[in-house]
Scaffold this motif. Structure first.
Motif, PDB file in Angstrom:
ATOM      1  N   HIS A 129      66.781 -66.977  26.601  1.00  0.00           N
ATOM      2  CA  HIS A 129      65.498 -66.660  25.974  1.00  0.00           C
ATOM      3  C   HIS A 129      64.343 -66.977  26.903  1.00  0.00           C
ATOM      4  O   HIS A 129      63.347 -66.249  26.963  1.00  0.00           O
ATOM      5  CB  HIS A 129      65.368 -67.440  24.669  1.00  0.00           C
ATOM      6  CG  HIS A 129      64.210 -67.024  23.821  1.00  0.00           C
ATOM      7  ND1 HIS A 129      63.976 -65.708  23.482  1.00  0.00           N
ATOM      8  CD2 HIS A 129      63.196 -67.746  23.253  1.00  0.00           C
ATOM      9  CE1 HIS A 129      62.889 -65.637  22.735  1.00  0.00           C
ATOM     10  NE2 HIS A 129      62.396 -66.850  22.593  1.00  0.00           N
TER      11      HIS A 129
ATOM     12  N   PRO B 149      65.241 -58.348  21.303  1.00  0.00           N
ATOM     13  CA  PRO B 149      64.153 -59.296  21.560  1.00  0.00           C
ATOM     14  C   PRO B 149      63.336 -58.981  22.797  1.00  0.00           C
ATOM     15  O   PRO B 149      62.135 -59.279  22.833  1.00  0.00           O
ATOM     16  CB  PRO B 149      64.902 -60.630  21.722  1.00  0.00           C
ATOM     17  CG  PRO B 149      66.196 -60.454  21.009  1.00  0.00           C
ATOM     18  CD  PRO B 149      66.556 -59.017  21.188  1.00  0.00           C
TER      19      PRO B 149
ATOM     20  N   SER C 291      59.337 -58.940  22.862  1.00  0.00           N
ATOM     21  CA  SER C 291      58.673 -59.907  23.729  1.00  0.00           C
ATOM     22  C   SER C 291      57.766 -59.220  24.745  1.00  0.00           C
ATOM     23  O   SER C 291      56.651 -59.681  25.022  1.00  0.00           O
ATOM     24  CB  SER C 291      59.727 -60.754  24.450  1.00  0.00           C
ATOM     25  OG  SER C 291      59.124 -61.721  25.272  1.00  0.00           O
TER      26      SER C 291
END
Length: 314
Positions: free
Chosen positions: A109, A141, A145
């Protein structure tokens, strides 16, 4: 000494995007003399697990990287383990003076967040000043993001979102439209997404082959090292002004890059040279910038009493 452990949620909570964006900009400007990176080991091996006839044979690979950065009191090792079922990257942060283990954190992440901020920084530097319409191509994601990071540097009028899984595509567009209060449309093809976009961001393995880009568009590719060739039509890639965030690892795409982004930020080389010019930025993911992001997170988390701490030498 206590070692701090950070989960994916902990990493996200302790990352201050605007602050890290400034740190990345500063580090890129002086990166040529500030960073040291080594790939320590890369192995690929078959797994002994039996598989059905005709199925893809199980396999595993491990990539270990080490990085230091001048003026930073820490160094890091990342270990990426990948199998047919997925990948996981763990980062170890060590004290530069003693070698003691300061922190262990989820790095997958962290790298997504760092890459998103790099794509935003590249768009801020290389896209036309009036660029306000965005296409985000990819899934999960990373797409979310990248869009959130881009909002930090640009006012956005409209977003077109595309990923191959149409159900996930529409669900993500609806969720982002609600949470970010932006005009976002899910579209079926890359052609639809990029047709009127001033900025095109590739966050997954989606090709722009056969896609007609708007004159003066800016294209950013995240995790460019995972693409075996440039995800642009050959003529468009050859005619684009090409930039990257690092010269290592080398991309075997057939054409050299005109400059690293840090050289543009430092004034050593020019960026965009005309309004109609196509600019292209490849984010290769330099390990030194992951170290910078990890230190940023650690600095924010070191006084968080809710985190797990263990004395590994006890």
């Amino acid at each position: 000494m206590l070692t701090v452990f950070l989960s994916r949620a902990d990493v996200s909570r302790h990352l201050q995007a605007l602050h890290l964006l400034k740190e990345l900009r500063d580090a890129l400007t002086r990166r040529s003399k500030a960073a040291s990176v080594r790939t320590l080991r890369f192995e690929t091996s078959p797994l002994p697990t039996p598989s059905p006839p005709g199925a893809l044979a199980p396999w595993s690979s491990t990539l270990v990287r080490q990085a230091t950065l001048a003026d930073l009191p820490a160094w890091m090792v990342t270990v990426r383990s990948e199998t047919t079922k997925g990948a996981r990257t763990v980062l170890q942060l060590h004290d530069a003076a003693t070698g003691q283990l300061l922190s262990v954190m989820d790095a997958g992440h962290l790298m997504v967040l760092r890459a998103s901020l790099m794509s935003a920084l590249a768009a801020d530097v290389l896209a036309r000043p009036d660029a306000k319409n965005v296409a985000v191509l990819g899934a999960g994601p990373a797409a979310s993001s990248a869009l959130k990071a881009l909002r930090l540097v640009r006012s956005i009028d409209y977003v077109w979102l595309h990923e191959p899984n149409l159900v996930d595509n529409f669900e993500l567009a609806h969720r982002l439209q609600t949470t970010l209060s932006m005009a976002i449309s899910a579209v079926d093809t890359p052609q639809e997404a990029a047709a009127d976009a001033d900025i095109v961001v590739l966050t997954g393995k989606v090709s722009l082959e056969g896609v007609r880009l708007k004159p003066g568009a800016h294209v950013t590719v995240l995790s460019a090292e995972t693409f075996p060739s440039a995800p642009l039509p050959e003529a468009a890639f050859a005619g684009a002004r090409r930039f990257c965030d690092a010269s290592e690892p080398v991309l075997e795409w057939g054409l050299p890059f005109h400059a690293e982004l840090g050289e543009v930020l430092g004034g050593a080389k020019p960026g965009r040279q005309s309004a109609d010019e196509l600019t292209f930025f490849a984010s290769i993911g330099p390990a030194a910038l992951d170290l910078l992001a990890a230190w940023h997170v650690y600095e924010g988390a070191r006084h968080d009493e809710g985190l797990t701490r263990i004395d590994l030498e006890a």
